[in-house]
Design an enzyme around this catalytic site. Structure first.
Site, short mmCIF file in Angstrom:
data_model
loop_
_atom_site.label_atom_id
_atom_site.label_comp_id
_atom_site.label_asym_id
_atom_site.label_seq_id
_atom_site.Cartn_x
_atom_site.Cartn_y
_atom_site.Cartn_z
N HIS A 21 0.84 -1.20 0.00
CA HIS A 21 0.00 0.00 0.00
C HIS A 21 0.87 1.25 0.00
CE1 HIS A 21 -3.93 -2.04 1.16
NE2 HIS A 21 -3.04 -3.01 1.12
N ASP A 133 -6.50 5.15 2.55
CA ASP A 133 -6.54 3.73 2.22
C ASP A 133 -7.90 3.09 2.52
OD1 ASP A 133 -3.92 1.77 1.81
OD2 ASP A 133 -5.73 0.73 2.51
N ASN A 376 -0.08 -4.79 -7.35
CA ASN A 376 1.09 -4.00 -7.79
C ASN A 376 1.98 -4.84 -8.69
OD1 ASN A 376 0.75 -1.47 -6.17
ND2 ASN A 376 0.84 -2.95 -4.49
N1 UDP Z 1 8.41 -5.66 -4.07
C1 UDP Z 1 9.71 -5.38 -4.39
N2 UDP Z 1 10.67 -6.30 -4.05
C2 UDP Z 1 10.38 -7.47 -3.42
C3 UDP Z 1 9.02 -7.75 -3.11
C4 UDP Z 1 8.07 -6.83 -3.46
O1 UDP Z 1 10.04 -4.34 -4.96
O2 UDP Z 1 11.29 -8.25 -3.14
C5 UDP Z 1 7.37 -4.67 -4.41
C6 UDP Z 1 6.67 -4.98 -5.69
O3 UDP Z 1 7.35 -4.39 -6.78
C7 UDP Z 1 5.30 -4.39 -5.46
C8 UDP Z 1 5.08 -4.52 -3.97
O4 UDP Z 1 6.37 -4.69 -3.41
O5 UDP Z 1 5.28 -3.02 -5.82
C9 UDP Z 1 4.22 -5.70 -3.57
O6 UDP Z 1 2.88 -5.41 -3.79
P1 UDP Z 1 1.85 -6.48 -4.35
O7 UDP Z 1 0.55 -5.79 -4.49
O8 UDP Z 1 2.38 -7.12 -5.56
O9 UDP Z 1 1.79 -7.61 -3.25
P2 UDP Z 1 1.71 -7.62 -1.65
O10 UDP Z 1 3.08 -7.44 -1.16
O11 UDP Z 1 0.80 -6.48 -1.25
O12 UDP Z 1 1.16 -8.97 -1.36
#
Ligand code: UDP
Length: 486
Positions: A21, A133, A376
């Site tokens: 988020h 949010d 994301n």
């Molecule tokens: N992310 C990253 N590196 C990592 C893991 C996650 O940059 O090793 C970033 C990814 O690019 C995204 C976010 O963290 O922007 C994860 O959001 P997402 O909605 O995909 O999943 P969540 O973590 O909320 O389950």
């Protein structure tokens, strides 16, 4: 009301304290700032440190742009019944402890503590709007009291928002005999099938909380969506027609990050040297590497990691695999098959912790993405033009999977069938991992899929470029909210 041409729009952003988020919220603040809007991000003391570095990088690179301020709210964890320092979802999800579900909900409920601080801030600062949010449903009422328009930021796309809405209205999940029996989501365009075990249990605390979220959304001024019209036009139209009063889609937000440093700093946690990672990718052929990551929350148990390792090895593909390992008893490196690292040396890179995801996805050597379908990640994969292996785990991720596999037809499912509470509930076999990876990286058979996703990537770029759909929506939003004030 007449418009004061000297008034500078001031937008306040209030993200839930989780990487999934916070990252798009910061992207949003940067986007607004690049349009001359003053942005303030509200967060807690420890989370402010996560924001500070990327904001500094942005400032250095764009000295003439509007500043992005951080406003800190107190969050006394211990007083709220949480462990000391528990200011981010990362705190309790980085271990696979059995109590994590309970803490998760306590953490979520504790955020109501912000109510008074928010009221005071809105009263004294009078921003033009508050983009808060979805997890802060109570903020609609606070904003209303202070005469500040509240916009909801869900962090997900139109498709899942519409699917969720149709499920709430028709409750088809209550009409099937078993939790694994597929049913079509009524009213949702596309005849999309799902099962009860792929959605949030309607008896759970979370499901009840989501009813509050929905109610607050109907009372809010509108919704800001991190998506672009061309990705899901039918669902964008459906959402605006039936679900929300107003909606503006301004994504993909990740494209806001333009330079190497900006991309490398995105959500960064000390882990891997991003230049090393890119150098490694430079040595690989175009579209030959599969990138595997399950986002910022999911944390698999050893027996699943062993299957992934074996599946990757058998696929013969080069890979970057991000392993978010649990701590505690499960922490021993028993998740790597004997001699694995030696055997895949040169063709596999394991990142234990945090990866510079956008940099990796955009690299020409990366040819596919195994993703948990967090919104994301999904959108970042689309923007990079990558076919995906979909492996949803929880939240709204099964809806997102259906968008990829059934509507966009840009990915293949690994075969996950249900929400997993405990990350060992459903083990996906090495054979399934191998098959899906091979299928997504294959050239001939997968050509049409690759053409479709490359087209979408082009559309994503066009949407945020001058005159594009997201560019225009953002301008419309800024124009509309600027004219609220005298
Ligand atoms: N992310 C990253 N590196 C990592 C893991 C996650 O940059 O090793 C970033 C990814 O690019 C995204 C976010 O963290 O922007 C994860 O959001 P997402 O909605 O995909 O999943 P969540 O973590 O909320 O389950």
């Amino acid at each position: 009301m007449s418009r004061n041409p000297h008034h500078k729009l001031h937008v306040m952003f209030f993200p839930y304290m989780a990487y999934g988020h916070m990252i798009p919220t910061l992207d949003m603040a940067k986007l607004f700032s690049s349009k001359g809007v003053k942005s303030t991000i509200i967060t807690t003391p420890l989370n402010s440190k996560i924001f500070q570095k990327p904001i500094d990088v942005f400032k250095n690179q764009n000295p003439s742009l509007e500043i992005i301020d951080i406003h800190i709210f107190e969050f006394p964890c211990v007083q709220l019944g949480l462990p000391e320092g528990c200011e981010n979802v990362d705190f309790f999800t980085s271990s696979n402890n059995p109590g994590r579900e309970n803490i998760a909900f306590r953490f979520l409920s504790s955020t109501r503590f912000f109510k008074d601080q928010l009221e005071k801030l809105l009263e004294t600062t009078r921003p033009d709007c508050l983009i808060a949010d979805m997890f802060f449903p109570w903020s609609t009422q606070v904003a209303e009291k202070c005469h500040v328009p509240r916009l909801v930021f869900h962090g997900t796309g139109y498709f899942s928002l519409c699917a969720n809405y149709c499920m709430k209205v028709h409750k088809p999940q209550n009409k099937v005999a078993s939790s694994s029996e597929p049913f079509v989501i009524p009213d949702l365009p596309g005849d999309i099938e799902i099962t009860r075990e792929q959605i949030i249990n309607s008896e759970s605390e979370m499901a009840k909380f989501l009813l509050d979220v929905r109610e607050s959304e109907t009372k809010s001024t509108g919704v800001i969506v991190n998506s672009f019209y061309e990705l899901e036009p039918e669902y964008a139209d459906f959402f605006k027609r039936f679900v929300a009063k107003r909606a503006w889609q301004i994504g993909p937000l990740s494209i806001t990050n333009r330079g190497f440093e900006e991309k490398a700093e995105r959500g960064k946690k000390a882990s891997v040297d991003e230049s090393e990672c890119i150098k490694w990718l430079d040595s690989k052929e175009k579209d030959s590497v599969i990138y595997i990551s399950f986002g910022s929350v999911a944390c698999f148990k050893n027996k699943q990691l062993v299957e992934i390792a074996a599946g990757l090895e058998a696929s013969g593909a080069s890979f970057i695999w991000v392993v978010r390992k649990s701590t505690g008893d499960d922490d021993k490196e028993e998740w790597l098959p004997e001699g694995f690292e030696e055997r895949v040396k040169g063709r596999g890179m394991i990142i234990r912790g945090w990866a510079p995801q956008v940099l990796i996805l955009e690299h020409q050597a990366t040819g596919g993405f195994v993703t948990h379908c967090g919104w994301n990640s999904l959108l970042e994969g689309v923007s990079a033009g990558l076919p995906m292996v979909t492996w949803p785990i929880g939240a709204e991720q099964f809806y997102n999977e259906k968008l990829v596999t059934q509507v966009l037809r840009t990915g293949v499912s690994v075969g996950a069938t249900k929400h997993v509470k405990n990350m060992g509930d459903e083990i996906i076999s090495r054979e399934k991992v191998e098959k899906a990876v091979r299928e997504v990286l294959a050239w001939e058979e997968a050509e049409e899929r690759r053409i479709r996703i490359k087209k979408l990537a082009e559309m994503a770029k066009a949407a945020v470029a001058e005159g594009g759909s997201s560019f225009n929506d953002l301008n419309n939003f800024i124009h509309e909210f600027s004219s609220f004030r005298e």
